[in-house]
Design a protein around this motif. Structure first.
Motif, PDB file in Angstrom:
ATOM      1  N   GLU A  23      31.181   3.409  67.314  1.00 50.25           N
ATOM      2  CA  GLU A  23      31.118   3.066  65.884  1.00 50.25           C
ATOM      3  C   GLU A  23      29.663   2.960  65.430  1.00 50.25           C
ATOM      4  O   GLU A  23      29.287   3.471  64.372  1.00 50.25           O
ATOM      5  CB  GLU A  23      31.854   1.756  65.654  1.00 50.25           C
ATOM      6  N   ARG A  24      28.842   2.298  66.228  1.00 48.59           N
ATOM      7  CA  ARG A  24      27.432   2.135  65.872  1.00 48.59           C
ATOM      8  C   ARG A  24      26.687   3.467  65.884  1.00 48.59           C
ATOM      9  O   ARG A  24      25.970   3.797  64.925  1.00 48.59           O
ATOM     10  CB  ARG A  24      26.750   1.162  66.845  1.00 48.59           C
ATOM     11  N   GLU A  28      25.031   5.408  62.646  1.00 54.95           N
ATOM     12  CA  GLU A  28      23.587   5.598  62.563  1.00 54.95           C
ATOM     13  C   GLU A  28      23.163   7.059  62.563  1.00 54.95           C
ATOM     14  O   GLU A  28      22.188   7.429  61.895  1.00 54.95           O
ATOM     15  CB  GLU A  28      22.899   4.884  63.734  1.00 54.95           C
ATOM     16  N   HIS A  29      23.894   7.910  63.283  1.00 51.60           N
ATOM     17  CA  HIS A  29      23.429   9.281  63.500  1.00 51.60           C
ATOM     18  C   HIS A  29      24.384  10.361  63.012  1.00 51.60           C
ATOM     19  O   HIS A  29      24.014  11.538  62.985  1.00 51.60           O
ATOM     20  CB  HIS A  29      23.153   9.502  64.999  1.00 51.60           C
ATOM     21  N   GLY A  30      25.599  10.001  62.632  1.00 51.25           N
ATOM     22  CA  GLY A  30      26.585  11.001  62.261  1.00 51.25           C
ATOM     23  C   GLY A  30      27.413  11.417  63.457  1.00 51.25           C
ATOM     24  O   GLY A  30      27.022  11.209  64.609  1.00 51.25           O
ATOM     25  N   VAL A  34      26.253  12.973  67.897  1.00 46.59           N
ATOM     26  CA  VAL A  34      26.503  12.056  69.007  1.00 46.59           C
ATOM     27  C   VAL A  34      27.545  12.639  69.952  1.00 46.59           C
ATOM     28  O   VAL A  34      28.634  13.028  69.530  1.00 46.59           O
ATOM     29  CB  VAL A  34      26.992  10.692  68.480  1.00 46.59           C
ATOM     30  N   SER A  35      27.203  12.703  71.227  1.00 44.92           N
ATOM     31  CA  SER A  35      28.126  13.235  72.226  1.00 44.92           C
ATOM     32  C   SER A  35      28.901  12.107  72.900  1.00 44.92           C
ATOM     33  O   SER A  35      28.493  10.944  72.861  1.00 44.92           O
ATOM     34  CB  SER A  35      27.348  14.008  73.300  1.00 44.92           C
ATOM     35  N   LYS A  58      36.763  13.549  71.066  1.00 41.36           N
ATOM     36  CA  LYS A  58      36.033  12.795  70.047  1.00 41.36           C
ATOM     37  C   LYS A  58      36.944  12.481  68.863  1.00 41.36           C
ATOM     38  O   LYS A  58      36.852  11.406  68.259  1.00 41.36           O
ATOM     39  CB  LYS A  58      34.801  13.569  69.573  1.00 41.36           C
ATOM     40  N   THR A  59      37.820  13.400  68.536  1.00 44.97           N
ATOM     41  CA  THR A  59      38.783  13.159  67.451  1.00 44.97           C
ATOM     42  C   THR A  59      39.645  11.939  67.758  1.00 44.97           C
ATOM     43  O   THR A  59      39.878  11.092  66.887  1.00 44.97           O
ATOM     44  CB  THR A  59      39.683  14.393  67.251  1.00 44.97           C
TER      45      THR A  59
END
Length: 228
Positions: A23-24, A28-30, A34-35, A58-59
């Motif tokens: 979540e963070r 912060e980065h989209g 983020v991997s 990731k979904t």
């Protein structure tokens, strides 16, 4: 039995750490940047495949984050919708849409990232449908929208759709901006989340009740230098 319970508790704790880290980072980065490996590392997991093991893709991870918050928001909204009953006041139904979320946000620790996470999801074409399905598809929200629509029976369908798009932008991005300011320790227009919700309700109510201009003909638009 005790060993199995302890193992299940460790797994639950690991899932919570992964959800919080994801979540963070997403806020912060989209999402694209983020991997799953970065999420695992931020959650303190030595196994870089921890996200896949506990959540899948990731979904699936994004959906789990949304559901982590939506259960509470849904319960708050159901109670508010019940209290409003058959109101014919636009403001009552707008409050049903706004206050459950801001009350939930007010109860989160600072710094919090959920509003900014939502803003990132809603602007990512690959994941936006998750938020639409999980949040905008909530039964309580449908009841609130039905109540709102009953208050505006004469509003043309195209204007209604246009204004709902405007409302959605306000509901997503205004809380995200406040959350960011609280995180950074900068001044906010309103002192509390309750007051912030009041201001947002005022603005959205005004948007719904704003006059609807009559459509002009193609000839008149062309005369003003506009293209039909």
């Amino acid at each position: 039995m005790t060993r199995k319970t302890a193992r299940a508790e460790r797994a639950d704790a690991t899932r919570e750490r992964i959800l919080s880290a994801a979540e963070r980072l997403f806020a912060e980065h989209g999402l694209f940047a983020v991997s799953n490996r970065q999420v695992s590392e931020a959650a303190g997991q030595g196994n870089n495949a921890a996200v896949g093991y506990h959540f899948g893709t990731k979904t699936d991870l994004v959906r789990a984050i949304v559901r982590r918050h939506n259960d509470d928001i849904e319960q708050r909204r159901l109670g508010l919708v019940e209290s409003v009953g058959e109101s014919t006041e636009v403001r009552d139904w707008v409050a049903c849409m706004v206050r459950p979320t801001t009350e939930h946000l007010a109860d989160l620790d600072v710094p919090a990232w959920y509003s900014r996470f939502c803003a990132q999801v809603m602007t990512d074409p690959g994941f936006r449908s998750i938020m639409v399905e999980e949040s905008l598809g909530a039964p309580s929200l449908h009841r609130a929208l039905a109540g709102l629509n009953r208050c505006l029976p004469d509003m043309p369908a195209d204007v209604r759709a246009e204004r709902f798009d405007m409302v959605r932008q306000l509901m997503v991005h205004i809380p995200a901006e406040r959350e960011r300011a609280l995180d950074e320790g900068t001044t906010t227009p309103r002192a509390t989340w309750y007051e912030a919700a009041t201001g947002l309700i005022d603005a959205i109510t005004g948007l719904w009740l704003a006059p609807v201009s009559a459509p002009r003909s193609a000839t008149s638009r062309a005369g003003d230098g506009e293209h039909a």
